[in-house]
Design a protein around this motif. Structure first.
Motif, PDB file in Angstrom:
ATOM      1  N   PRO A 118      11.865   4.821  -4.419  1.00 30.52           N
ATOM      2  CA  PRO A 118      12.659   4.135  -5.449  1.00 30.52           C
ATOM      3  C   PRO A 118      13.756   3.246  -4.860  1.00 30.52           C
ATOM      4  O   PRO A 118      14.042   2.188  -5.412  1.00 30.52           O
ATOM      5  CB  PRO A 118      13.271   5.289  -6.242  1.00 30.52           C
ATOM      6  CG  PRO A 118      12.355   6.429  -6.028  1.00 30.52           C
ATOM      7  CD  PRO A 118      11.810   6.267  -4.638  1.00 30.52           C
ATOM      8  N   ASP A 119      14.340   3.669  -3.747  1.00 31.95           N
ATOM      9  CA  ASP A 119      15.409   2.863  -3.164  1.00 31.95           C
ATOM     10  C   ASP A 119      14.894   1.500  -2.730  1.00 31.95           C
ATOM     11  O   ASP A 119      15.570   0.481  -2.865  1.00 31.95           O
ATOM     12  CB  ASP A 119      16.026   3.564  -1.949  1.00 31.95           C
ATOM     13  CG  ASP A 119      16.845   4.762  -2.378  1.00 31.95           C
ATOM     14  OD1 ASP A 119      17.061   4.924  -3.602  1.00 31.95           O
ATOM     15  OD2 ASP A 119      17.252   5.543  -1.487  1.00 31.95           O
ATOM     16  N   LEU A 120      13.677   1.510  -2.199  1.00 36.72           N
ATOM     17  CA  LEU A 120      13.073   0.247  -1.781  1.00 36.72           C
ATOM     18  C   LEU A 120      12.817  -0.634  -3.006  1.00 36.72           C
ATOM     19  O   LEU A 120      13.103  -1.826  -3.005  1.00 36.72           O
ATOM     20  CB  LEU A 120      11.757   0.527  -1.050  1.00 36.72           C
ATOM     21  CG  LEU A 120      11.066  -0.687  -0.433  1.00 36.72           C
ATOM     22  CD1 LEU A 120      11.894  -1.263   0.707  1.00 36.72           C
ATOM     23  CD2 LEU A 120       9.670  -0.327   0.041  1.00 36.72           C
ATOM     24  N   GLN A 121      12.289  -0.022  -4.042  1.00 34.60           N
ATOM     25  CA  GLN A 121      12.044  -0.771  -5.270  1.00 34.60           C
ATOM     26  C   GLN A 121      13.334  -1.313  -5.854  1.00 34.60           C
ATOM     27  O   GLN A 121      13.377  -2.420  -6.374  1.00 34.60           O
ATOM     28  CB  GLN A 121      11.351   0.110  -6.308  1.00 34.60           C
ATOM     29  CG  GLN A 121       9.864   0.146  -6.144  1.00 34.60           C
ATOM     30  CD  GLN A 121       9.153   0.511  -7.433  1.00 34.60           C
ATOM     31  OE1 GLN A 121       9.279  -0.153  -8.446  1.00 34.60           O
ATOM     32  NE2 GLN A 121       8.414   1.589  -7.377  1.00 34.60           N
ATOM     33  N   HIS A 122      14.370  -0.514  -5.760  1.00 34.88           N
ATOM     34  CA  HIS A 122      15.655  -0.967  -6.284  1.00 34.88           C
ATOM     35  C   HIS A 122      16.126  -2.222  -5.546  1.00 34.88           C
ATOM     36  O   HIS A 122      16.540  -3.203  -6.139  1.00 34.88           O
ATOM     37  CB  HIS A 122      16.704   0.137  -6.175  1.00 34.88           C
ATOM     38  CG  HIS A 122      18.046  -0.286  -6.655  1.00 34.88           C
ATOM     39  ND1 HIS A 122      18.368  -0.357  -8.001  1.00 34.88           N
ATOM     40  CD2 HIS A 122      19.140  -0.718  -5.991  1.00 34.88           C
ATOM     41  CE1 HIS A 122      19.604  -0.804  -8.129  1.00 34.88           C
ATOM     42  NE2 HIS A 122      20.104  -1.030  -6.917  1.00 34.88           N
TER      43      HIS A 122
ATOM     44  N   ALA B 114      19.294   3.620 -15.340  1.00 36.48           N
ATOM     45  CA  ALA B 114      18.171   3.054 -14.580  1.00 36.48           C
ATOM     46  C   ALA B 114      18.092   3.670 -13.186  1.00 36.48           C
ATOM     47  O   ALA B 114      17.011   3.974 -12.687  1.00 36.48           O
ATOM     48  CB  ALA B 114      18.308   1.537 -14.479  1.00 36.48           C
ATOM     49  N   LYS B 115      19.241   3.886 -12.560  1.00 41.89           N
ATOM     50  CA  LYS B 115      19.270   4.459 -11.211  1.00 41.89           C
ATOM     51  C   LYS B 115      18.562   5.803 -11.165  1.00 41.89           C
ATOM     52  O   LYS B 115      17.960   6.162 -10.153  1.00 41.89           O
ATOM     53  CB  LYS B 115      20.723   4.632 -10.737  1.00 41.89           C
ATOM     54  CG  LYS B 115      21.399   3.318 -10.329  1.00 41.89           C
ATOM     55  CD  LYS B 115      21.887   3.336  -8.870  1.00 41.89           C
ATOM     56  CE  LYS B 115      22.336   1.954  -8.405  1.00 41.89           C
ATOM     57  NZ  LYS B 115      23.627   1.556  -9.005  1.00 41.89           N
ATOM     58  N   GLU B 116      18.627   6.548 -12.270  1.00 36.85           N
ATOM     59  CA  GLU B 116      18.012   7.874 -12.309  1.00 36.85           C
ATOM     60  C   GLU B 116      16.558   7.850 -12.783  1.00 36.85           C
ATOM     61  O   GLU B 116      15.924   8.894 -12.865  1.00 36.85           O
ATOM     62  CB  GLU B 116      18.786   8.777 -13.278  1.00 36.85           C
ATOM     63  CG  GLU B 116      20.270   8.530 -13.331  1.00 36.85           C
ATOM     64  CD  GLU B 116      21.033   9.638 -12.632  1.00 36.85           C
ATOM     65  OE1 GLU B 116      21.245  10.667 -13.278  1.00 36.85           O
ATOM     66  OE2 GLU B 116      21.387   9.441 -11.432  1.00 36.85           O
ATOM     67  N   HIS B 117      16.108   6.698 -13.189  1.00 39.35           N
ATOM     68  CA  HIS B 117      14.759   6.646 -13.750  1.00 39.35           C
ATOM     69  C   HIS B 117      13.919   5.570 -13.083  1.00 39.35           C
ATOM     70  O   HIS B 117      13.795   4.457 -13.584  1.00 39.35           O
ATOM     71  CB  HIS B 117      14.831   6.411 -15.263  1.00 39.35           C
ATOM     72  CG  HIS B 117      15.478   7.548 -16.001  1.00 39.35           C
ATOM     73  ND1 HIS B 117      14.755   8.585 -16.542  1.00 39.35           N
ATOM     74  CD2 HIS B 117      16.776   7.836 -16.244  1.00 39.35           C
ATOM     75  CE1 HIS B 117      15.574   9.452 -17.112  1.00 39.35           C
ATOM     76  NE2 HIS B 117      16.819   9.018 -16.944  1.00 39.35           N
TER      77      HIS B 117
END
Lengths: 233, 233
Positions: A118-122, B114-117
């Motif tokens: 998710p961090d990469l996607q963020h 959003a950060k959590e999902h």
DNA sequence: ATAGGCTTTTGACTTAGGTCAATGCCCCGC
DNA sequence: GCGGGGCATTGACCTAAGTCAAAAGCCTAT
């Protein structure tokens, strides 16, 4: 690929979202590749099989009409991300404007990795949002600015992008640099012809806002005035 | 807000990424809001304090120069997402082209959620990538297409976007619809003046490709030929 | 129905930028 | 140094679209 430790864009590319061990896993999926000026990495309309990070050099994203008109819809610099993850054919071609080095992943491998990180996607989302903002600013330029406003904007934009790329400087821009493109390509970014580009450059030179020591080199002599033109105020 | 169950865009907005209980949590953060035609939701250059989903109606994203030239850089339809999550001031204004209904979140609340999902972020990323592709197609239009090609493209684009929005039809487009904007706004999307828009519409009418029963209504009578013009072949 | 204020269309004219054609410049190999 | 192939610049001319102005439709309120 493996050696991210020595990667020139290690701290600025999307990879910076990853912890060391995750980075190692991603590194296994990618490989470094050299691209020479003029070489096309992805063709417009082809299924997009790869994504990549730019390590060195500058590339263009471009769209063409059936009858051969071309519009450059994006210019990517070191640390920028290239490609269309998550399905779809690429709606634009990717071609090197200068010799370049990129870190390539197959789309399948990258998509899979991204889904788990998710961090990469963020990071990718933030980058895409920035890119969208830039594209929209460019829409304003293409839709409403005059030829001289366009040229001034382009010179400043390149000065800024090259500036934040170069590790050396403290300044966030460069007052002297080599254009990563020729006159035709400047026209293709700006929606102008080569002749208009040339005439406008001559005008800026005669007004002493810039100097053009040779074909590629640009010296910004009066940034203030150039910015004033670019802002279309 | 609460009632997502009856939401018109429940299955198409980014919310569709969420499981029922997560949706409930998100719903607590948002509220439905009516916007009347001409009303501005976000001003260009203001810090972007809200994001939103469009439930009904059409809104424009626009950028202006200091001397008053305007360019519409995006048109959003039901189920589309509005706003600039994760920091930054909004580089464009958001204004309703028609009366509209939106589902609004404060940016702070949305960002946190959003950060959590990750699934939500993933959906948002896909949407942003699509939006970027659309913006780039529009850059080609603004940089390289003639007035008639621009008009033809716009009519088809609106026909498609309204078509995929309307729940009724099986077809992915509409051959008859009301324009969600006036002539000036068409000019602002296309980088043209109101007079040029009007003249080109008259030409398409005289060539029997479209009919214009009244100011707002458009009937596409010969889609094939219109597409041919739009493609700039 | 009628007047008044819109938006849109149409017309006449101007202009920024495009097109076409020379000319100049620079770089590279010989 | 000399010649040739690309780019880039400059010049002369053209045209698509912009500007300015008038007329025509339209809605709305009276």
């Amino acid at each position: 690929m493996s050696n991210c430790d020595t990667c020139l864009v290690r701290n600025r590319a999307i990879c910076s979202a990853l912890a060391p061990e995750e980075l190692g896993a991603l590194a296994k999926l990618g490989r470094k590749q050299m691209v020479t000026r003029g070489q096309t990495l992805v063709w417009e309309g082809d299924e997009a099989l790869v994504v990549a990070n730019v390590i060195q050099g500058v590339l263009k994203l471009s769209v063409s009409t059936a009858d051969g008109r071309e519009q450059i819809v994006g210019v990517v610099f070191p640390s920028d991300f290239i490609g269309r993850p998550f399905g779809k054919e690429s709606p634009y071609g990717v071609t090197a404007l200068t010799d370049a080095e990129v870190c390539v992943f197959t789309r399948a491998a990258f998509d899979g990795f991204a889904k788990e990180h998710p961090d990469l996607q963020h990071k990718l989302l933030e980058r895409t949002l920035d890119e969208l903002d830039r594209a929209r600013q460019w829409m304003m330029l293409l839709g409403r600015k005059t030829a001289s406003e366009r040229i001034a904007t382009l010179l400043l934009e390149i000065s800024n992008r090259l500036g934040s790329t170069s590790c050396s400087a403290i300044t966030p821009f460069l007052n002297e640099f080599d254009l990563p493109m020729d006159r035709q390509q400047m026209g293709d970014v700006l929606g102008l012809t080569i002749e208009t580009v040339s005439r406008q450059l001559t005008k800026l030179k005669e007004a002493d806002m810039i100097a053009l020591p040779d074909r590629r080199r640009v010296v910004i002599k009066d940034r203030r005035r150039l910015e004033n033109i670019a802002l279309a105020a």
